[in-house]
Design a protein around this motif. Structure first.
Motif, PDB file in Angstrom:
ATOM      1  N   LYS A  89      68.958  48.879  53.020  1.00  0.00           N
ATOM      2  CA  LYS A  89      70.603  48.555  53.283  1.00  0.00           C
ATOM      3  C   LYS A  89      71.020  48.856  51.793  1.00  0.00           C
ATOM      4  CE  LYS A  89      70.107  45.759  57.247  1.00  0.00           C
ATOM      5  NZ  LYS A  89      70.196  44.344  57.732  1.00  0.00           N
ATOM      6  N   PHE A  90      72.257  49.884  51.939  1.00  0.00           N
ATOM      7  CA  PHE A  90      73.105  50.018  50.560  1.00  0.00           C
ATOM      8  C   PHE A  90      74.459  49.718  50.847  1.00  0.00           C
ATOM      9  CE2 PHE A  90      69.221  52.246  49.447  1.00  0.00           C
ATOM     10  CZ  PHE A  90      69.208  51.949  48.118  1.00  0.00           C
ATOM     11  N   HIS A  91      75.137  49.036  50.140  1.00  0.00           N
ATOM     12  CA  HIS A  91      76.722  48.836  50.340  1.00  0.00           C
ATOM     13  C   HIS A  91      77.464  49.780  49.416  1.00  0.00           C
ATOM     14  CE1 HIS A  91      75.123  45.054  52.053  1.00  0.00           C
ATOM     15  NE2 HIS A  91      76.553  45.041  52.897  1.00  0.00           N
ATOM     16  N   LYS A  92      78.565  50.220  49.885  1.00  0.00           N
ATOM     17  CA  LYS A  92      79.446  50.952  48.990  1.00  0.00           C
ATOM     18  C   LYS A  92      80.260  50.068  48.326  1.00  0.00           C
ATOM     19  CE  LYS A  92      78.496  55.076  50.812  1.00  0.00           C
ATOM     20  NZ  LYS A  92      77.936  56.062  49.692  1.00  0.00           N
ATOM     21  N   ILE A  93      80.610  50.452  47.037  1.00  0.00           N
ATOM     22  CA  ILE A  93      81.602  49.346  46.348  1.00  0.00           C
ATOM     23  C   ILE A  93      82.904  48.899  46.891  1.00  0.00           C
ATOM     24  CG2 ILE A  93      82.920  49.287  44.209  1.00  0.00           C
ATOM     25  CD1 ILE A  93      80.837  51.005  42.776  1.00  0.00           C
ATOM     26  N   ARG A  94      83.337  49.812  47.645  1.00  0.00           N
ATOM     27  CA  ARG A  94      84.627  49.240  48.417  1.00  0.00           C
ATOM     28  C   ARG A  94      84.442  48.279  49.429  1.00  0.00           C
ATOM     29  NH1 ARG A  94      86.075  54.810  51.703  1.00  0.00           N
ATOM     30  NH2 ARG A  94      84.372  54.647  53.304  1.00  0.00           N
ATOM     31  N   GLU A  95      83.114  48.172  49.993  1.00  0.00           N
ATOM     32  CA  GLU A  95      82.720  47.105  51.012  1.00  0.00           C
ATOM     33  C   GLU A  95      82.384  45.701  50.217  1.00  0.00           C
ATOM     34  OE1 GLU A  95      80.410  50.471  53.721  1.00  0.00           O
ATOM     35  OE2 GLU A  95      79.129  49.111  52.655  1.00  0.00           O
ATOM     36  N   LEU A  96      82.384  45.747  49.252  1.00  0.00           N
ATOM     37  CA  LEU A  96      81.751  44.284  48.523  1.00  0.00           C
ATOM     38  C   LEU A  96      82.921  43.376  48.432  1.00  0.00           C
ATOM     39  CD1 LEU A  96      80.039  45.641  45.159  1.00  0.00           C
ATOM     40  CD2 LEU A  96      79.144  45.442  47.536  1.00  0.00           C
ATOM     41  N   HIS A  97      82.378  42.029  48.568  1.00  0.00           N
ATOM     42  CA  HIS A  97      83.542  40.905  48.682  1.00  0.00           C
ATOM     43  C   HIS A  97      82.838  39.840  48.088  1.00  0.00           C
ATOM     44  CE1 HIS A  97      82.006  39.388  52.509  1.00  0.00           C
ATOM     45  NE2 HIS A  97      81.843  40.835  52.952  1.00  0.00           N
TER      46      HIS A  97
END
Length: 701
Positions: free
Chosen positions: A49-57
């Motif tokens: 699973k990889f997240h995009k930077i804009r999805e981070l919180h």
């Protein structure tokens, strides 16, 4: 050198050597390659699973991102120096920050290269960042052990990290260890059990616990290894219980005689509850089998364990034996003695008290009466196990608050007779079922789960610090009715680390609110000399003082029916079982009693759960279950000494179903094949022959 195996010393594993071996031994108790493989991950990172930077919180526990390192620069000076990197993917840009090992990190990273990073996102000045991220150069992995989608995370320490044994370093060693010894690993469970329980084989489980190929295989490996650990603990416990029954003959109590009946018909102050009747019946049955009884009686504070113990001792006396009861403190022993003497009256049997404070002349008389057989019941402390204390015919031993005695101390009571006396172990600390099955799996367990009729449940309320004046007003009302009040503090002196109301400061404010001569206060804490402590407690017991200010020394052993209020300061700092024990000091008379939990206005989530549980229920077993969930088995009172709880992978708070499954299976195996002689059980017999239990189970009681 010979081929390596799980028994090979850890220093011979490639990549370890003497220095790393030394730190692994000290920090993780890893002495062999097998020990290393028993160091299991405590969580996994899903590398699929990889997240995009804009999805981070910032609320995320952790996130994995694939991107490119755009720049790397040092900022700040001296202690404020840090390394900041710009990290970019196709949705945005973020910062990576390091405060330690800056020169090493600078050398190991290449600007312009693609990396997989992992860490907890946070936000500072409107910019997303990850501090000390895990970094891995992006490339196609080789096909070998270690090529995984679920990355294991291992616990480490500062000392281990100095030798590059952080989670990644331990992971690399696990990889080398598995590649070295995996093919030689032997199955530990019989094939028919694997099939019946639908369990993964041992080799596959060890591979998939450290380097799972997917989530499904990871869960299957965890279940297999948890089952195995709990199964072998139960196998050992139940085998020792079986051996005890075969090995130790017990006195037969065939009579229910004159003394038992006289007490039951003439002296019993209230009808027995159904739970008390059930437990007495279980004890009677045990004492007539010809085998030595080892029974644990659990009962909440005030459930009537002492009456059950007394009636059991009278059963022994009716059959021509003597009995004794051992308590951990003089206060508790004296309390038992006075309580039992009052219950028995003058004519049923003889009873005396022996403690460290017993004068020499009285002690000599007790020794003589014991040896002549004219003394029926002896109540005491550790003084009972002295070699000078000899019974003519001891047949029944009661041990109260057993977790305060060591195994060897209890075993000394066994040796007071050629045939060991029956053992009744009592605890007022309710033990969750899973813990009882593991700590006391070789004992028979009785539960008194009913309070005597007429007992009013204690009302528990929670007040914050800013409501203190209301509490003082309530205390005045209760004292005006002739009642007494406990106030318990967690500390004696102020701690620099903890902002707590401490006993000395609390006392000052109390004396302002409750001045002499109308109010008198007793003070008791652990640092006081025993004489002073006893003097202060006796003043309170006699009603000469209205308020008892104390630390937790009063948790066990004070019985003042007139005390109706228990105020616990900084209650959020206490464990649940301790709060429950303290609450049990009130509610011993006919009047309504109250427990007031004082806390600071700021409460942690766990602190709030503890206090809400106390307000919601008086059920000690429900409280014990919540305590197990919150704190884990190792922290619960008295459990660490057992040795059996140092588990590698199983968790008694979460694995109750697996434990019950394992125990039931062991019971079934011993019913079908008591001596494990069948071919299919040879592995189990071999395990029992070569394994030495963590403690001397044949002596525990």
């Amino acid at each position: 050198m010979a081929e390596l195996s799980t028994a090979t010393p850890i220093e011979y594993l490639k990549g370890v050597g003497p220095q790393k071996a030394d730190v692994l031994k000290k920090e993780l108790q890893v002495f062999t390659i097998g020990d290393l493989l028993q160091v299991f991950p405590f969580r996994y990172i899903d590398r699929t699973k990889f997240h995009k930077i804009r999805e981070l919180h910032p609320d995320m526990i952790g996130a994995q991102v694939l991107g490119r390192l755009m720049s790397l620069k040092e900022v700040g000076e001296k202690r404020g120096k840090r390394l900041i990197a710009a990290f970019k993917d196709d949705t945005g840009i973020m910062e990576l920050v390091w405060f330690q090992s800056l020169s090493f990190i600078k050398k190991s990273l290449t600007v312009g290269s693609a990396y997989i990073i992992y860490g907890k996102p946070s936000e500072f000045n409107g910019m997303l960042s990850i501090t000390h991220p895990e970094m891995e150069r992006y490339q196609q992995q080789e096909k070998r052990i270690g090529n995984m989608t679920m990355q294991p995370v291992y616990s480490s320490t500062e000392k281990l990290k100095k030798f590059n044994l952080d989670s990644k370093g331990i992971q690399k060693l696990q990889q080398v260890a598995l590649e070295t010894v995996w093919r030689g690993m032997q199955e530990t469970l019989p094939p028919h059990l694997l099939e019946r329980q639908k369990l993964m084989g041992y080799q596959q489980a060890m591979l998939n616990i450290h380097f799972p190929q997917n989530e499904q295989l990871m869960h299957a490996a965890i279940r297999r290894l948890k089952f195995e650990e709990l199964f072998f603990i139960q196998l050992r416990l139940l085998r020792n219980k079986q051996l005890n029954t075969q090995k130790y003959k017990g006195h037969r109590f065939t009579e229910v005689g004159e003394k038992f009946n006289a007490f039951f018909t003439e002296r019993l102050p209230f009808p027995l509850t159904n739970a008390q009747k059930r437990v007495i019946k279980e004890i009677r049955t045990d004492c007539n089998t010809g085998a030595q009884m080892n029974r644990l009686v659990q009962g909440d504070v005030g459930s009537g364990k002492t009456v059950v113990a007394l009636m059991s001792m009278l059963l022994a006396i009716d059959n021509g034996f003597q009995a004794c009861m051992m308590a951990p403190t003089e206060i508790l022993a004296t309390q038992h003695y006075l309580g039992l003497k009052e219950l028995l009256g003058e004519d049923i049997c003889t009873i005396k008290l022996l403690t460290g404070s017993t004068p020499a002349k009285a002690r000599r008389i007790i020794h003589q009466e014991l040896e002549e057989g004219t003394l029926d019941i002896l109540i005491g402390t550790h003084a009972l196990i002295e070699d000078k204390v000899k019974f003519k015919n001891i047949g029944f031993v009661v041990i109260d608050e057993q977790h305060r005695f060591g195994v060897e101390q209890r075993a000394k009571l066994w040796r007071k007779n050629v045939i060991p006396p029956h053992m009744l172990v009592m605890t007022a600390t309710p033990i969750p079922r899973t813990l009882a099955m593991t700590m006391y799996g070789d004992l028979d367990i009785s539960v008194i789960d009913e309070l005597p009729a007429g007992r009013k449940p204690i009302k528990t309320v929670h007040f914050f610090e800013n409501q203190r004046l209301r509490v003082f007003g309530f205390m005045r009302e209760e004292i005006a009715k002739g009642r007494q009040v406990y106030i318990v503090y967690p500390l004696i002196k102020e701690s620099e680390k903890m902002d707590l109301l401490f006993l000395e400061a609390g006392l000052e404010s109390l004396m302002r609110e409750f001045p002499l001569p109308n109010y008198k206060i007793s003070i008791v804490h652990g640092k006081m000399p025993v004489k002073d402590k006893d003097f202060e407690m006796q003043r309170f017991v006699k009603g000469e003082t209205q308020i008892m200010v104390a630390t937790t020394v009063i948790e066990v052993g004070v019985n003042v029916p007139n005390a109706s209020v228990m105020v616990i300061e900084n209650s959020e700092r206490f464990g649940l079982s301790q709060l429950h024990q303290l609450r049990g000091r009130v509610g011993r008379g006919a009047e309504q009693s109250f427990c007031v939990l004082m806390s600071s206005n700021k409460l942690s989530k766990e602190g709030r759960t503890r206090l809400e549980t106390m307000v919601r229920t008086n059920d000690g077993f429900e409280i014990a279950e919540v305590d197990l969930q919150l704190r884990g088995p190792g922290d619960l009172s008295g459990t660490q000494q057992s040795g059996v709880l140092e588990m590698k992978i199983a968790d008694l708070a979460k694995d109750q179903a697996i434990l019950a499954e394992a125990r039931n299976l062991v019971i079934q195996i011993f019913q079908e094949d008591p001596n494990l002689l069948q071919e299919q059980h040879q592995r189990l017999a071999h395990y029992l022959n070569r394994s030495s239990p963590a403690i001397s189970w044949d002596k525990i009681s």
